[in-house]
Design an enzyme around this catalytic site. Structure first.
Site, short mmCIF file in Angstrom:
data_model
loop_
_atom_site.label_atom_id
_atom_site.label_comp_id
_atom_site.label_asym_id
_atom_site.label_seq_id
_atom_site.Cartn_x
_atom_site.Cartn_y
_atom_site.Cartn_z
N ARG A 145 65.61 96.88 50.68
CA ARG A 145 64.31 96.88 50.02
C ARG A 145 64.40 96.55 48.53
O ARG A 145 63.57 95.81 48.00
CB ARG A 145 63.62 98.24 50.22
CG ARG A 145 62.27 98.40 49.53
CD ARG A 145 61.36 97.20 49.68
NE ARG A 145 61.19 96.77 51.06
CZ ARG A 145 60.65 95.60 51.41
NH1 ARG A 145 60.27 94.74 50.48
NH2 ARG A 145 60.53 95.27 52.68
N LYS A 180 51.99 88.55 29.24
CA LYS A 180 51.35 89.42 30.23
C LYS A 180 52.33 89.66 31.38
O LYS A 180 52.17 89.15 32.49
CB LYS A 180 50.05 88.81 30.71
CG LYS A 180 49.01 88.69 29.61
CD LYS A 180 47.77 87.96 30.06
CE LYS A 180 46.76 87.81 28.93
NZ LYS A 180 45.57 87.04 29.33
N LYS A 212 45.91 85.39 16.51
CA LYS A 212 44.81 85.53 17.45
C LYS A 212 43.53 85.94 16.72
O LYS A 212 43.55 86.15 15.51
CB LYS A 212 45.18 86.52 18.55
CG LYS A 212 46.39 86.07 19.39
CD LYS A 212 46.78 87.09 20.43
CE LYS A 212 45.75 87.25 21.53
NZ LYS A 212 45.64 86.04 22.37
N GLU A 241 45.39 80.50 17.39
CA GLU A 241 44.37 80.50 18.43
C GLU A 241 43.03 80.09 17.82
O GLU A 241 42.60 80.67 16.81
CB GLU A 241 44.27 81.89 19.05
CG GLU A 241 43.22 82.01 20.15
CD GLU A 241 43.10 83.41 20.68
OE1 GLU A 241 43.81 83.74 21.64
OE2 GLU A 241 42.31 84.20 20.11
N ASP A 262 41.26 78.30 22.95
CA ASP A 262 40.90 79.46 23.77
C ASP A 262 39.50 79.32 24.35
O ASP A 262 38.51 79.19 23.62
CB ASP A 262 40.98 80.73 22.92
CG ASP A 262 40.84 81.98 23.77
OD1 ASP A 262 41.48 82.06 24.83
OD2 ASP A 262 40.07 82.88 23.37
#
Length: 323
Positions: A145, A180, A212, A241, A262
């Site tokens: 597993r 992410k 950002k 961004e 974006d």
């Protein structure tokens, strides 16, 4: 990467171990955390060649194995310590495999012999053998597993990256990952993206700057944020961004060589490509889907940022079949 398979195999169920019933949970004698030696130098080198830290992968494998506890209360009563089994890890669908040397770490920690029959990045078909294993039945079942968790997850990411790459074939655009990622798995997940033909973005906050919207809001403007970074890190890669074409022009004016578009429409991205005219690399981001990939790619952008490659990849179906 072959570890060499023993010649003799004893198939079928071995005699019961003789442990008493009534809720006893003895140790099955299979150790990972206390193992004296690390993985073999050959496997360690394969991990290094893949851009992975051998010790980090080994630590991850040990942690994963230890989550199963000190004893397998299903296998231990059924199989004697000297029972041996062999089997094959097979693909059960078409896709791209990734994580074979990572799974090999699991096998080495449990002293299970293995032989790789495919390489990371290979396109595979249903029924294809990826890894053959042989060893103490208890150890093989304990490894199963954990090895599959790693293989199926990483192969799922590689397969997803390959689908995006195939969708954009014939354009200059390439799919790129993001931050992410699952905690502790970033290096492996980004490695899997590369196995599928994708491109890695920054590994963390330390190796590349990305200005950002919140940076811009707090700093007051794109220009102020960019100049503050340049004052401290004059040669660092900085990406800006931009939500609007006006911000694209501002980023160009301040000297940005990498711009993230974006949540722009295809028409806005095409206009951004025209405005930039090769002065900076352009990356599309926000709400991208595989169905839309080619339409975005033909606008002329250099990259498509796809967080779903790592945060939402479906596992790739692989199973272990005993001989």
């Amino acid at each position: 990467m072959a570890a060499g398979l023993p010649g003799t195999v004893r198939r079928g169920l071995a005699r019961a171990s003789g442990h008493a019933a009534g809720g006893e949970r003895p140790d099955d004698g299979i150790r990972t955390s206390g193992r004296g030696r690390p993985v073999t130098p050959e496997l360690s080198q394969k991990l290094k060649d893949a851009g992975l830290d051998p010790q980090a992968v080994e630590n991850l494998a040990r942690t994963a194995l230890e989550e199963d506890g000190p004893v397998d209360v299903t296998s231990e009563p059924i199989f004697a310590p000297d029972a041996v089994s062999a089997g094959d890890f097979r693909a059960r669908e078409a896709g791209v495999v990734a994580g074979i040397p990572v799974a090999a770490v699991v096998f080495e920690l449990l002293d299970v012999a293995y032989e790789a029959k495919a390489a990371d990045g290979d396109r595979v078909v249903p029924g294809q053998v990826l890894i053959s294993v042989e060893g103490p039945t208890r150890a093989v079942l304990r490894a199963e597993r954990t090895a599959l968790n790693l293989l199926t997850h990483l192969s799922g990411i590689a397969t997803a990256a390959r689908r995006w790459t195939d969708a954009m074939e014939g354009t200059k655009a390439r799919v790129r990952d993001t931050r992410k990622t699952l905690p502790g798995l970033r290096a492996l997940q980004k490695y899997a993206v590369a196995c599928g033909g994708g491109v890695n973005h920054r590994m963390g906050l330390h190796d590349s700057a990305l200005i950002k919207d919140n940076h811009v809001a707090a700093a007051g403007s794109v220009t102020k944020a960019y100049e503050a970074i340049r004052a401290v890190y004059p040669s660092l890669h900085v990406q800006v961004e931009c939500d609007t074409l006006d911000q694209v022009e501002e980023a160009l004016a301040v000297g940005a060589k990498s711009i993230l578009l974006d949540n722009m429409t295809d028409a806005e991205m095409a206009e951004a490509v025209r405005l930039v005219a090769g002065r900076a690399e352009l990356e599309a981001s926000g709400g991208l889907t595989l169905e839309r990939a080619r339409d975005v790619a033909v606008t002329g952008v250099d990259y498509l940022a796809v967080g779903a490659l790592t945060h939402s990849a479906r596992v790739f179906d692989i199973g272990l079949d005993f001989s």
